[in-house]
Write a protein that holds these residues in place. Sequence first.
Motif, PDB file in Angstrom:
ATOM      1  N   ALA A  16      13.505  -8.501  14.851  1.00  0.00           N
ATOM      2  CA  ALA A  16      13.059  -9.828  15.280  1.00  0.00           C
ATOM      3  C   ALA A  16      11.839 -10.281  14.488  1.00  0.00           C
ATOM      4  CB  ALA A  16      12.750  -9.814  16.775  1.00  0.00           C
ATOM      5  N   ALA A  17      10.909  -9.373  14.250  1.00  0.00           N
ATOM      6  CA  ALA A  17       9.716  -9.723  13.473  1.00  0.00           C
ATOM      7  C   ALA A  17      10.093 -10.113  12.055  1.00  0.00           C
ATOM      8  CB  ALA A  17       8.750  -8.550  13.470  1.00  0.00           C
ATOM      9  N   ARG A  18      11.031  -9.413  11.462  1.00  0.00           N
ATOM     10  CA  ARG A  18      11.454  -9.730  10.095  1.00  0.00           C
ATOM     11  C   ARG A  18      12.177 -11.077  10.045  1.00  0.00           C
ATOM     12  NH1 ARG A  18      11.840  -6.156   6.073  1.00  0.00           N
ATOM     13  NH2 ARG A  18      13.967  -6.799   5.531  1.00  0.00           N
ATOM     14  N   ARG A  19      13.013 -11.331  11.053  1.00  0.00           N
ATOM     15  CA  ARG A  19      13.695 -12.629  11.090  1.00  0.00           C
ATOM     16  C   ARG A  19      12.695 -13.772  11.225  1.00  0.00           C
ATOM     17  NH1 ARG A  19      17.357  -9.902  14.490  1.00  0.00           N
ATOM     18  NH2 ARG A  19      16.365 -10.842  16.318  1.00  0.00           N
ATOM     19  N   ALA A  20      11.580 -13.503  11.900  1.00  0.00           N
ATOM     20  CA  ALA A  20      10.547 -14.525  12.088  1.00  0.00           C
ATOM     21  C   ALA A  20       9.668 -14.686  10.847  1.00  0.00           C
ATOM     22  CB  ALA A  20       9.695 -14.188  13.302  1.00  0.00           C
ATOM     23  N   GLY A  21       9.943 -13.900   9.805  1.00  0.00           N
ATOM     24  CA  GLY A  21       9.215 -14.062   8.552  1.00  0.00           C
ATOM     25  C   GLY A  21       8.091 -13.074   8.320  1.00  0.00           C
ATOM     26  N   LEU A  22       7.918 -12.101   9.225  1.00  0.00           N
ATOM     27  CA  LEU A  22       6.843 -11.129   9.046  1.00  0.00           C
ATOM     28  C   LEU A  22       7.228 -10.133   7.958  1.00  0.00           C
ATOM     29  CD1 LEU A  22       4.112 -10.798  10.512  1.00  0.00           C
ATOM     30  CD2 LEU A  22       5.157  -8.951  11.833  1.00  0.00           C
ATOM     31  N   ASP A  23       6.287  -9.831   7.086  1.00  0.00           N
ATOM     32  CA  ASP A  23       6.505  -8.869   6.000  1.00  0.00           C
ATOM     33  C   ASP A  23       6.273  -7.475   6.557  1.00  0.00           C
ATOM     34  OD1 ASP A  23       6.633  -7.385   3.696  1.00  0.00           O
ATOM     35  OD2 ASP A  23       5.146  -8.550   2.580  1.00  0.00           O
ATOM     36  N   VAL A  24       7.327  -6.839   7.072  1.00  0.00           N
ATOM     37  CA  VAL A  24       7.193  -5.539   7.709  1.00  0.00           C
ATOM     38  C   VAL A  24       8.285  -4.602   7.207  1.00  0.00           C
ATOM     39  CG1 VAL A  24       8.462  -6.401   9.722  1.00  0.00           C
ATOM     40  CG2 VAL A  24       7.195  -4.271   9.897  1.00  0.00           C
ATOM     41  N   LEU A  25       7.876  -3.403   6.800  1.00  0.00           N
ATOM     42  CA  LEU A  25       8.765  -2.328   6.388  1.00  0.00           C
ATOM     43  C   LEU A  25       8.308  -1.048   7.088  1.00  0.00           C
ATOM     44  CD1 LEU A  25       8.883  -3.026   2.530  1.00  0.00           C
ATOM     45  CD2 LEU A  25      10.713  -3.508   4.176  1.00  0.00           C
ATOM     46  N   ALA A  26       9.081   0.007   6.924  1.00  0.00           N
ATOM     47  CA  ALA A  26       8.724   1.304   7.497  1.00  0.00           C
ATOM     48  C   ALA A  26       9.082   2.395   6.498  1.00  0.00           C
ATOM     49  CB  ALA A  26       9.455   1.538   8.816  1.00  0.00           C
ATOM     50  N   ASP A  27       8.462   3.549   6.680  1.00  0.00           N
ATOM     51  CA  ASP A  27       8.910   4.732   5.948  1.00  0.00           C
ATOM     52  C   ASP A  27       9.221   5.829   6.948  1.00  0.00           C
ATOM     53  OD1 ASP A  27       6.630   6.639   6.320  1.00  0.00           O
ATOM     54  OD2 ASP A  27       5.508   5.214   5.101  1.00  0.00           O
ATOM     55  N   ALA A  28      10.005   6.809   6.508  1.00  0.00           N
ATOM     56  CA  ALA A  28      10.374   7.930   7.374  1.00  0.00           C
ATOM     57  C   ALA A  28      10.733   9.124   6.500  1.00  0.00           C
ATOM     58  CB  ALA A  28      11.555   7.555   8.270  1.00  0.00           C
ATOM     59  N   TYR A  29      10.695  10.306   7.109  1.00  0.00           N
ATOM     60  CA  TYR A  29      11.129  11.515   6.417  1.00  0.00           C
ATOM     61  C   TYR A  29      12.315  12.116   7.166  1.00  0.00           C
ATOM     62  CZ  TYR A  29       7.730  13.290   9.885  1.00  0.00           C
ATOM     63  OH  TYR A  29       7.017  13.527  11.035  1.00  0.00           O
TER      64      TYR A  29
END
Length: 543
Positions: A292-305
């Motif tokens: 939802a945040a990304r659809r609203a235009g927020l520049d958000v990514l994540a990393d994981a191992y």
Amino acid sequence: MPTASTRRAFLRQSLVAGAASALGPLAGCASARMGGPFDLVLRGGAVVDGTGRPRFVADVGVRGDRIAAIGDLAAAQAARSIDARGLIVAPGFVDAHAHSDFRRNPRAQSKVFQGVTLDVTGPDGGSPFPEKPADGDADEPGARSCPDFATWAAQHGPLAIDVGCYVGHGTVRRMVLGPVGRAATADELRAMQNLLAQAFEQGALGLSSGLEYFPGNMAPTDELVALCKVAARFDRPYVTHIRNEDDRLLEAVDEALAIARASGAPLLLSHLKIGGQPNWHKIEPLLARIEAARRAGLDVLADAYPYEAWSTGLATNFPGWAKDGGRFVQRLQDKGERARMRAETEQAVAANGGWGTLMLGGGLGAADKALAGRRIDDVAKEQGKEPFEVACDLLTRGSVSILGFGINEADMDRILAQPWCMVASDGSGVPASGRGGHPRSFGAFPKALRRYVREQRSITLETMVAKMTSMPAGVLRRRDRGVLAEGKVANVVVFDAERIADRATYLEPQRYAEGVMFLVVNGALVVDSGVQTEAAPGRVVRA
């Protein structure tokens, strides 16, 4: 049944047949335009360029520290030619969440054999700067403390791979306020903002926070917003170990999103996970919030191992107030203070699945070394004590690390499959010394390739390589790497897609990965035919 060698031969034939005709015009142009001579040519490999597009067969020519040509370079002269037929040629992997200290170990062995060419350290709110030298250390050779990014960068000698660094919120807070848990005054907040601006001006790659750790866990949200506004002004990411990864996970993600929204800073959620079986049902709302945040235009990514166990300090389970003033060990030794800590500590451990999920790792005191690899509840039974008391005793004798087996593998797989999630190790570049640790330092990138590309076939090789290259390079705003293209930095990994794999396990965490045949860093061979060379072409990377 076909053998491994016949499968590889079939792969080579398929790559050549499927790609040569489609890439013919491009190859011809490259050959005519860039006839050499080159310092190095990687010939006939399957190029996976980091963009996510399908692989293609081509030669890759390197001149100096740059990629000079990609195409048909059969007629070109080169000081060194490498036959890469049947192998994958990709951008060097970028580890955007690392705990390496290449001032102590510049050869970065565990990362080199994974195909990593850039490590970014200083995550989780802790960076090697800005710090004041400890009393009596200022003039000692090899003193680790340094006042700013420029000093930290200058402390590096020859490096096997490139290294960059975030500036840590917790480190900046300690520098200005000291080891206290109170709110910052207006003057102190301005001082922290000034230190951040200086770090960014000197080349720090972003602002990190560790909100489960002291003193970050004592900072209010508005303090983080004010500091992230500085990061936004410099277009640097806010890289956060969120405030809670288990029973208050969703609230912690909401806080991180709110900080990014209010400040305008790009957001990278570090080692995204759901800790503890009681919280595994939160996977759907977790993914929904980020989508939802990304659809609203927020520049958000994540990393994981790709591991079902995390690693952190045992002290993380203890309340933040207990560390206020730098008196944690003294409080542990006080029976009354220890009793005050108990309820909050037990609650934190229960949220992650209980004492039985916690394995003792490194940092144990001299008298406790033999307990490495044991679960805390088993040690407690053996000693006839309660697990909480065992934990307190251990922490009075060492800075104990733990491995927590509280991640659902199915959730791990779903998170890593998301188009907004990249791979990062959360590990260090170290030699195989035989000591303990987490296998992610030695195997995160090869394990992701083995598990998701070769075994599960749930993620294509092209997509996985992008998660290890162009995605993290984009977060770091480094347009000179992360993609194989003419003019980019010549950081290249050449690996056997049928053989690349992790070898490190929880019981034997210090085993090098296999399958990386060649590693090129700034145009020089750091791994040659599977063996690390003496080359040290790495550099400190600035924003």
